[in-house]
Design a protein around this motif. Structure first.
Motif, PDB file in Angstrom:
ATOM      1  N   TRP A 135       0.843  -1.199   0.000  1.00  0.00           N
ATOM      2  CA  TRP A 135       0.000   0.000   0.000  1.00  0.00           C
ATOM      3  C   TRP A 135       0.879   1.250   0.000  1.00  0.00           C
ATOM      4  O   TRP A 135       2.048   1.193   0.353  1.00  0.00           O
ATOM      5  CB  TRP A 135      -0.957   0.013   1.182  1.00  0.00           C
ATOM      6  CG  TRP A 135      -0.344   0.162   2.545  1.00  0.00           C
ATOM      7  CD1 TRP A 135      -0.094   1.324   3.231  1.00  0.00           C
ATOM      8  CD2 TRP A 135       0.080  -0.900   3.415  1.00  0.00           C
ATOM      9  NE1 TRP A 135       0.443   1.053   4.447  1.00  0.00           N
ATOM     10  CE2 TRP A 135       0.558  -0.300   4.601  1.00  0.00           C
ATOM     11  CE3 TRP A 135       0.088  -2.294   3.313  1.00  0.00           C
ATOM     12  CZ2 TRP A 135       1.063  -1.048   5.663  1.00  0.00           C
ATOM     13  CZ3 TRP A 135       0.579  -3.027   4.365  1.00  0.00           C
ATOM     14  CH2 TRP A 135       1.057  -2.408   5.522  1.00  0.00           C
ATOM     15  N   GLY A 174      -2.586   7.965   3.429  1.00  0.00           N
ATOM     16  CA  GLY A 174      -2.359   6.649   2.836  1.00  0.00           C
ATOM     17  C   GLY A 174      -1.279   6.645   1.779  1.00  0.00           C
ATOM     18  O   GLY A 174      -0.805   5.576   1.388  1.00  0.00           O
ATOM     19  N   GLU A 230      -0.259  -1.987  15.870  1.00  0.00           N
ATOM     20  CA  GLU A 230      -0.414  -1.010  14.799  1.00  0.00           C
ATOM     21  C   GLU A 230       0.929  -0.779  14.117  1.00  0.00           C
ATOM     22  O   GLU A 230       1.988  -0.941  14.729  1.00  0.00           O
ATOM     23  CB  GLU A 230      -0.945   0.320  15.343  1.00  0.00           C
ATOM     24  CG  GLU A 230      -2.348   0.227  15.919  1.00  0.00           C
ATOM     25  CD  GLU A 230      -2.831   1.538  16.506  1.00  0.00           C
ATOM     26  OE1 GLU A 230      -4.065   1.725  16.608  1.00  0.00           O
ATOM     27  OE2 GLU A 230      -1.980   2.389  16.875  1.00  0.00           O
ATOM     28  N   PHE A 278      -1.289   2.481  10.617  1.00  0.00           N
ATOM     29  CA  PHE A 278      -2.106   1.537   9.860  1.00  0.00           C
ATOM     30  C   PHE A 278      -2.359   0.271  10.676  1.00  0.00           C
ATOM     31  O   PHE A 278      -1.636  -0.038  11.624  1.00  0.00           O
ATOM     32  CB  PHE A 278      -1.392   1.142   8.558  1.00  0.00           C
ATOM     33  CG  PHE A 278      -1.085   2.279   7.639  1.00  0.00           C
ATOM     34  CD1 PHE A 278      -1.962   2.634   6.630  1.00  0.00           C
ATOM     35  CD2 PHE A 278       0.091   3.018   7.783  1.00  0.00           C
ATOM     36  CE1 PHE A 278      -1.680   3.690   5.779  1.00  0.00           C
ATOM     37  CE2 PHE A 278       0.383   4.077   6.935  1.00  0.00           C
ATOM     38  CZ  PHE A 278      -0.513   4.414   5.939  1.00  0.00           C
ATOM     39  N   THR A 279      -3.363  -0.473  10.269  1.00  0.00           N
ATOM     40  CA  THR A 279      -3.566  -1.815  10.806  1.00  0.00           C
ATOM     41  C   THR A 279      -2.514  -2.740  10.198  1.00  0.00           C
ATOM     42  O   THR A 279      -1.797  -2.368   9.259  1.00  0.00           O
ATOM     43  CB  THR A 279      -4.952  -2.359  10.451  1.00  0.00           C
ATOM     44  OG1 THR A 279      -5.007  -2.590   9.024  1.00  0.00           O
ATOM     45  CG2 THR A 279      -6.051  -1.386  10.859  1.00  0.00           C
ATOM     46  N   ASP A 316      -3.026  -5.033   8.309  1.00  0.00           N
ATOM     47  CA  ASP A 316      -3.420  -5.318   6.928  1.00  0.00           C
ATOM     48  C   ASP A 316      -3.284  -4.095   6.026  1.00  0.00           C
ATOM     49  O   ASP A 316      -3.710  -4.135   4.865  1.00  0.00           O
ATOM     50  CB  ASP A 316      -4.862  -5.816   6.884  1.00  0.00           C
ATOM     51  CG  ASP A 316      -5.019  -7.165   7.558  1.00  0.00           C
ATOM     52  OD1 ASP A 316      -4.054  -7.953   7.542  1.00  0.00           O
ATOM     53  OD2 ASP A 316      -6.106  -7.419   8.120  1.00  0.00           O
ATOM     54  N   LEU A 348      -4.630  -0.943   6.502  1.00  0.00           N
ATOM     55  CA  LEU A 348      -5.732   0.010   6.491  1.00  0.00           C
ATOM     56  C   LEU A 348      -5.356   1.237   7.317  1.00  0.00           C
ATOM     57  O   LEU A 348      -4.882   1.121   8.454  1.00  0.00           O
ATOM     58  CB  LEU A 348      -7.003  -0.626   7.053  1.00  0.00           C
ATOM     59  CG  LEU A 348      -7.527  -1.839   6.295  1.00  0.00           C
ATOM     60  CD1 LEU A 348      -8.769  -2.405   6.978  1.00  0.00           C
ATOM     61  CD2 LEU A 348      -7.831  -1.482   4.843  1.00  0.00           C
ATOM     62  N   PHE A 349      -5.577   2.408   6.749  1.00  0.00           N
ATOM     63  CA  PHE A 349      -5.222   3.652   7.408  1.00  0.00           C
ATOM     64  C   PHE A 349      -6.041   3.861   8.683  1.00  0.00           C
ATOM     65  O   PHE A 349      -7.255   3.640   8.694  1.00  0.00           O
ATOM     66  CB  PHE A 349      -5.431   4.832   6.454  1.00  0.00           C
ATOM     67  CG  PHE A 349      -5.201   6.174   7.090  1.00  0.00           C
ATOM     68  CD1 PHE A 349      -3.914   6.679   7.238  1.00  0.00           C
ATOM     69  CD2 PHE A 349      -6.274   6.932   7.557  1.00  0.00           C
ATOM     70  CE1 PHE A 349      -3.693   7.912   7.842  1.00  0.00           C
ATOM     71  CE2 PHE A 349      -6.064   8.167   8.153  1.00  0.00           C
ATOM     72  CZ  PHE A 349      -4.772   8.655   8.300  1.00  0.00           C
TER      73      PHE A 349
END
Length: 315
Positions: free
Chosen positions: A167, A175, A193, A207-208, A210, A212-213
């Motif tokens: 990402w 992001g 995190e 982010f997570t 995975d 994700l922001f």
């Protein structure tokens, strides 16, 4: 006549006070330091320094006495440096900007895993280079790599080096990144995190696992390079001449060694040696904290600079 005692120098504030030790490191005469990019300590408080000279990994006792050296293969490209505690021991994860790889090693230099660029022809080709700058490892063993000097992406791999996802990309929107220089896993909260030092955008993005922001932080930051988590606190080497300490809520606790004029000097970061002051920093690039809460700082300067800050206990 009694010899004059050397004046002690200090850094920090009333809650975080340190005595400065600038000449503690006993570098062997046959070793020439290059840019000192990374620094970590193991469970025995031995100090590992990652620099662009040869050999690139230098190991010292906490008192500065030399132990050993290895890592000739990383000369010229030594950059990100991370020590990770795993079920079967402690391991080092390094990034090499020259070779474009992440390498997992033992503390004695045995190579266990090498990860190159992900198979993403939409991101990388002959002109668009992959230049990893930092690496982090999640509790499940997944490996996260920040391509800070290349195309500004974050890549996730399994513990065995299998590619999972990416990402980011260049930009200033949330992001996106402009030099995701450092990356780390924050374990202070109920869920892990990912913290990314989005240095070119003067911020941190979170982010997570995975990708994700979650949120962005920009208060009291200038050029954040990387992270070191110690208890509830986060230590950030800021390339613009300070190390910053934040609490468990990401609020500023202290700036250490701040020198707002350093980056204005001619030739910075390779400024005149006559300018340096032991209790002031010029270009912090790496930081770590040992079991005694002492702080070690590696600076981005052509012939290296390592400062030790010894924690002074509050009354």
């Amino acid at each position: 006549m009694e010899a004059q005692k050397t004046k002690r120098l200090y850094a920090g504030n009333t809650s975080h006070l340190y005595e400065v030790q600038s000449d503690w490191l006993q570098v062997p005469s046959n070793v020439e330091l290059g840019y000192t990019h990374g620094i970590v300590t193991d469970k025995n408080d031995r100090v590992f320094i990652f620099h662009t000279g040869k050999p690139s990994v230098l190991v010292f006792e906490s008192n500065g006495s030399f132990v050993t050296a290895w890592g000739e293969d990383f000369a010229g490209g030594a950059h990100g440096f991370y020590l990770h505690q795993e079920s079967n021991g402690e391991f080092l994860y390094v990034t090499d900007t020259k070779q474009g790889v992440v390498v997992k090693t033992t503390l004695t230099g045995e190579k266990l895993l090498t990860i190159g660029a992900p198979d993403r022809p939409d991101i990388y080709d002959a002109e668009r280079k992959y230049v990893p700058t930092d690496v982090a490892v999640a509790p499940n063993g997944d490996i996260y790599v920040s391509d800070g000097y290349g195309q500004s992406w974050v890549h996730q791999f399994t513990a065995d080096g299998e590619y999972l996802r990416s990402w980011g990309g260049k930009g200033s929107e949330l992001g996106q990144f402009k030099c995701p220089h450092g990356i780390s896993i924050d374990l202070r909260r109920s869920e892990p995190e990912i913290y990314v030092a989005d240095r070119g955008n003067h911020r941190i993005q979170v982010f997570t696992l995975d990708g994700l922001f979650i949120r962005s932080l920009d208060d009291d930051l200038d050029m954040p390079c990387s992270f070191f988590f110690h208890g509830e606190e986060m230590y950030i080497p800021d390339l613009h001449s300070r190390v910053s300490i934040f609490d468990g809520h990401d609020r500023l606790v202290a700036h250490l060694g701040e020198d707002r004029q350093a980056k204005q000097q001619e030739g910075w970061p390779n400024i005149s040696k006559s300018y340096y002051r032991s209790n002031k920093l010029s270009s912090p690039h790496g930081v770590c904290v040992d079991s005694q809460s002492n702080v070690y700082i590696a600076e981005w300067v052509i012939d290296g600079r390592i400062t030790k800050l010894v924690r002074v206990q509050n009354n």
